[in-house]
Design a protein around this motif. Structure first.
Motif, PDB file in Angstrom:
ATOM      1  N   VAL A   1      45.049 -17.504 -23.636  1.00  0.00           N
ATOM      2  CA  VAL A   1      44.866 -18.561 -24.641  1.00  0.00           C
ATOM      3  C   VAL A   1      44.755 -19.943 -24.010  1.00  0.00           C
ATOM      4  O   VAL A   1      44.118 -20.857 -24.565  1.00  0.00           O
TER       5      VAL A   1
ATOM      6  N   ALA B   1      53.437 -28.391 -25.067  1.00  0.00           N
ATOM      7  CA  ALA B   1      54.081 -27.800 -26.248  1.00  0.00           C
ATOM      8  C   ALA B   1      53.799 -26.301 -26.305  1.00  0.00           C
ATOM      9  O   ALA B   1      52.844 -25.812 -25.688  1.00  0.00           O
ATOM     10  N   THR B   2      54.654 -25.625 -27.043  1.00  0.00           N
ATOM     11  CA  THR B   2      54.489 -24.179 -27.223  1.00  0.00           C
ATOM     12  C   THR B   2      54.497 -23.854 -28.709  1.00  0.00           C
ATOM     13  O   THR B   2      55.364 -24.317 -29.446  1.00  0.00           O
ATOM     14  N   THR B   3      53.510 -23.081 -29.124  1.00  0.00           N
ATOM     15  CA  THR B   3      53.504 -22.548 -30.488  1.00  0.00           C
ATOM     16  C   THR B   3      53.909 -21.086 -30.415  1.00  0.00           C
ATOM     17  O   THR B   3      53.318 -20.302 -29.669  1.00  0.00           O
TER      18      THR B   3
ATOM     19  N   TYR C   1      41.733 -22.441 -23.778  1.00  0.00           N
ATOM     20  CA  TYR C   1      41.291 -23.267 -24.908  1.00  0.00           C
ATOM     21  C   TYR C   1      42.186 -24.483 -25.126  1.00  0.00           C
ATOM     22  O   TYR C   1      41.890 -25.310 -25.985  1.00  0.00           O
ATOM     23  N   LEU C   2      43.300 -24.570 -24.403  1.00  0.00           N
ATOM     24  CA  LEU C   2      44.306 -25.593 -24.681  1.00  0.00           C
ATOM     25  C   LEU C   2      44.408 -26.596 -23.544  1.00  0.00           C
ATOM     26  O   LEU C   2      43.922 -26.355 -22.428  1.00  0.00           O
TER      27      LEU C   2
ATOM     28  N   LEU D   1      44.247 -17.409 -31.466  1.00  0.00           N
ATOM     29  CA  LEU D   1      45.600 -17.842 -31.100  1.00  0.00           C
ATOM     30  C   LEU D   1      45.589 -19.333 -30.760  1.00  0.00           C
ATOM     31  O   LEU D   1      46.507 -20.074 -31.123  1.00  0.00           O
ATOM     32  N   ALA D   2      44.544 -19.758 -30.070  1.00  0.00           N
ATOM     33  CA  ALA D   2      44.445 -21.177 -29.714  1.00  0.00           C
ATOM     34  C   ALA D   2      44.308 -22.038 -30.969  1.00  0.00           C
ATOM     35  O   ALA D   2      44.850 -23.143 -31.036  1.00  0.00           O
TER      36      ALA D   2
ATOM     37  N   ALA E   1      46.343 -11.076 -26.183  1.00  0.00           N
ATOM     38  CA  ALA E   1      45.377 -12.153 -25.910  1.00  0.00           C
ATOM     39  C   ALA E   1      46.046 -13.499 -25.637  1.00  0.00           C
ATOM     40  O   ALA E   1      45.381 -14.439 -25.189  1.00  0.00           O
ATOM     41  N   THR E   2      47.357 -13.602 -25.876  1.00  0.00           N
ATOM     42  CA  THR E   2      48.051 -14.852 -25.520  1.00  0.00           C
ATOM     43  C   THR E   2      47.940 -15.114 -24.015  1.00  0.00           C
ATOM     44  O   THR E   2      48.085 -16.258 -23.575  1.00  0.00           O
TER      45      THR E   2
ATOM     46  N   LEU F   1      54.251 -17.500 -32.102  1.00  0.00           N
ATOM     47  CA  LEU F   1      53.738 -16.645 -33.176  1.00  0.00           C
ATOM     48  C   LEU F   1      54.572 -15.375 -33.279  1.00  0.00           C
ATOM     49  O   LEU F   1      54.871 -14.741 -32.253  1.00  0.00           O
TER      50      LEU F   1
ATOM     51  N   ASP G   1      50.117 -26.786 -22.525  1.00  0.00           N
ATOM     52  CA  ASP G   1      50.265 -26.229 -23.871  1.00  0.00           C
ATOM     53  C   ASP G   1      50.059 -24.713 -23.827  1.00  0.00           C
ATOM     54  O   ASP G   1      49.258 -24.218 -23.025  1.00  0.00           O
ATOM     55  N   THR G   2      50.760 -24.016 -24.703  1.00  0.00           N
ATOM     56  CA  THR G   2      50.579 -22.569 -24.731  1.00  0.00           C
ATOM     57  C   THR G   2      50.954 -21.988 -26.090  1.00  0.00           C
ATOM     58  O   THR G   2      51.528 -22.665 -26.951  1.00  0.00           O
ATOM     59  N   VAL G   3      50.582 -20.735 -26.271  1.00  0.00           N
ATOM     60  CA  VAL G   3      50.933 -19.979 -27.480  1.00  0.00           C
ATOM     61  C   VAL G   3      51.592 -18.688 -27.020  1.00  0.00           C
ATOM     62  O   VAL G   3      51.093 -18.013 -26.120  1.00  0.00           O
TER      63      VAL G   3
ATOM     64  N   HIS H   1      47.503 -15.413 -42.476  1.00  0.00           N
ATOM     65  CA  HIS H   1      46.918 -14.209 -41.895  1.00  0.00           C
ATOM     66  C   HIS H   1      46.788 -13.140 -42.968  1.00  0.00           C
ATOM     67  O   HIS H   1      47.782 -12.732 -43.566  1.00  0.00           O
TER      68      HIS H   1
ATOM     69  N   PHE I   1      54.449 -11.663 -34.704  1.00  0.00           N
ATOM     70  CA  PHE I   1      53.577 -10.617 -35.254  1.00  0.00           C
ATOM     71  C   PHE I   1      54.477  -9.548 -35.877  1.00  0.00           C
ATOM     72  O   PHE I   1      55.267  -8.922 -35.161  1.00  0.00           O
TER      73      PHE I   1
ATOM     74  N   LEU J   1      52.641 -13.680 -38.653  1.00  0.00           N
ATOM     75  CA  LEU J   1      51.404 -12.978 -38.994  1.00  0.00           C
ATOM     76  C   LEU J   1      51.768 -11.534 -39.333  1.00  0.00           C
ATOM     77  O   LEU J   1      52.351 -10.833 -38.507  1.00  0.00           O
TER      78      LEU J   1
ATOM     79  N   MET K   1      39.766 -12.783 -28.769  1.00  0.00           N
ATOM     80  CA  MET K   1      40.913 -12.980 -29.666  1.00  0.00           C
ATOM     81  C   MET K   1      41.750 -14.212 -29.335  1.00  0.00           C
ATOM     82  O   MET K   1      42.431 -14.755 -30.198  1.00  0.00           O
ATOM     83  N   ASP K   2      41.687 -14.651 -28.082  1.00  0.00           N
ATOM     84  CA  ASP K   2      42.501 -15.817 -27.712  1.00  0.00           C
ATOM     85  C   ASP K   2      42.051 -17.087 -28.449  1.00  0.00           C
ATOM     86  O   ASP K   2      42.833 -18.023 -28.605  1.00  0.00           O
ATOM     87  N   TRP K   3      40.802 -17.090 -28.935  1.00  0.00           N
ATOM     88  CA  TRP K   3      40.316 -18.249 -29.706  1.00  0.00           C
ATOM     89  C   TRP K   3      41.159 -18.444 -30.963  1.00  0.00           C
ATOM     90  O   TRP K   3      41.533 -19.566 -31.322  1.00  0.00           O
TER      91      TRP K   3
ATOM     92  N   PHE L   1      47.516 -23.027 -32.521  1.00  0.00           N
ATOM     93  CA  PHE L   1      48.320 -24.018 -31.789  1.00  0.00           C
ATOM     94  C   PHE L   1      48.367 -25.358 -32.528  1.00  0.00           C
ATOM     95  O   PHE L   1      49.418 -25.979 -32.650  1.00  0.00           O
TER      96      PHE L   1
ATOM     97  N   VAL M   1      49.212 -21.323 -40.895  1.00  0.00           N
ATOM     98  CA  VAL M   1      48.410 -20.162 -40.518  1.00  0.00           C
ATOM     99  C   VAL M   1      48.554 -19.134 -41.637  1.00  0.00           C
ATOM    100  O   VAL M   1      49.677 -18.784 -42.020  1.00  0.00           O
TER     101      VAL M   1
ATOM    102  N   HIS N   1      54.816 -19.629 -36.718  1.00  0.00           N
ATOM    103  CA  HIS N   1      53.987 -18.956 -37.715  1.00  0.00           C
ATOM    104  C   HIS N   1      54.242 -17.450 -37.654  1.00  0.00           C
ATOM    105  O   HIS N   1      54.432 -16.900 -36.568  1.00  0.00           O
TER     106      HIS N   1
END
Lengths: 119, 137
Positions: B33, B2-4, B36-37, A104-105, B29-30, B6, B41-43, A115, B8, B135, A100-102, A108, A113, B133
């Protein structure tokens, strides 16, 4: 051009939410945008290959393959897929599987987005 | 760097659809994350329960006893353990005849420092305006 990340949790057959997500992806790619499509929960049904195109049921394998050829990145939640018995052997070529982290990434770097929840 | 952020927003009741559970598992799952960054950077994820969604926060859920499944309550506790902000709409809790005493408010048994925040909708709305964002689940 921008980047759109779409998450969809609805199943292949039923609500038409996946149909909408794929059509929206097509429209965005046509305009030159980048699209990441994430499917989770029942949405992972989209990843199954050899969908038979009955007229009464949504079948998205063909348009999806065309979109992937044009640059669409489509990824299924691996745990959600495995929980439903949708293992790698039945996954269509080019369809990615990640945790699931994919998703969220992907948000970024997304400009937008969208949903779309499940049923 | 940077930080995004989210947001929920969970509007659906527990166990009638997979949505609330998926909201929680995706938010949790954050924690991974960043693989991948780029470095720095983070979410982040904040979760708000509103409308029928506040029923997810009822404490003493028995999903494991009856279905052999991790309860939504356990997922909420896991979210607290990984320092996710959780907001619950006070007005919607009261509409169901519930009070804070009926809700899962912490995960002390796991050593979580975070607690669930039961707050007016206006406060949740203000928090969500800070997000990049939203969701909806």
């Amino acid at each position: 051009m921008g980047k759109l990340t779409i998450g969809c949790f609805a199943s292949l057959v039923g609500s038409l939410n996946l149909d909408f997500a794929v059509k929206l992806s097509a429209a965005a790619i046509e305009k030159g945008h980048t699209v990441d499509l994430w499917v989770s929960g029942n949405g992972t049904m989209l990843s199954i290959k050899d969908q038979r195109p009955f007229k009464d049921y949504s079948h998205l394998e063909k348009p999806l393959k065309e979109l992937m050829a044009k640059g669409l990145t489509v990824t299924a939640c691996e745990a959600c897929a495995e929980a439903r018995g949708y293992n790698k052997d039945v996954t269509m070529e080019g369809f990615k599987r990640h945790s699931m982290d994919w998703y969220l990434a992907s948000t970024f770097s997304a400009d937008r987005v969208l949903h779309i929840g499940g049923e | 760097m940077a930080t995004t952020k989210l947001g929920f927003i969970v509007q659906r009741p527990p166990y009638k659809s997979e949505n609330p559970k998926l909201a929680l598992t995706h938010a949790i799952a954050t924690q991974s994350v960043e693989v991948y960054l780029n470095e720095g950077d983070t979410v982040t994820a904040d979760i708000a329960f509103i409308g029928d969604g506040v029923l997810n926060c009822k404490k003493d859920q028995k999903a494991m006893d009856y279905y052999g499944l991790t309860s939504t309550e356990q997922h909420i506790k896991m979210a607290l353990l990984v320092d996710i902000n959780i907001w619950v709409c006070k007005e919607d809790v009261e509409k169901f005849g519930l009070s804070e005493d009926d809700l899962v408010l912490d995960a002390e048994e796991f050593g979580a420092d975070m607690t669930v925040n039961v707050v007016p909708y206006s406060e949740i709305s203000k928090k969500m305006e800070e997000m990049n964002h939203l969701l909806f689940f």
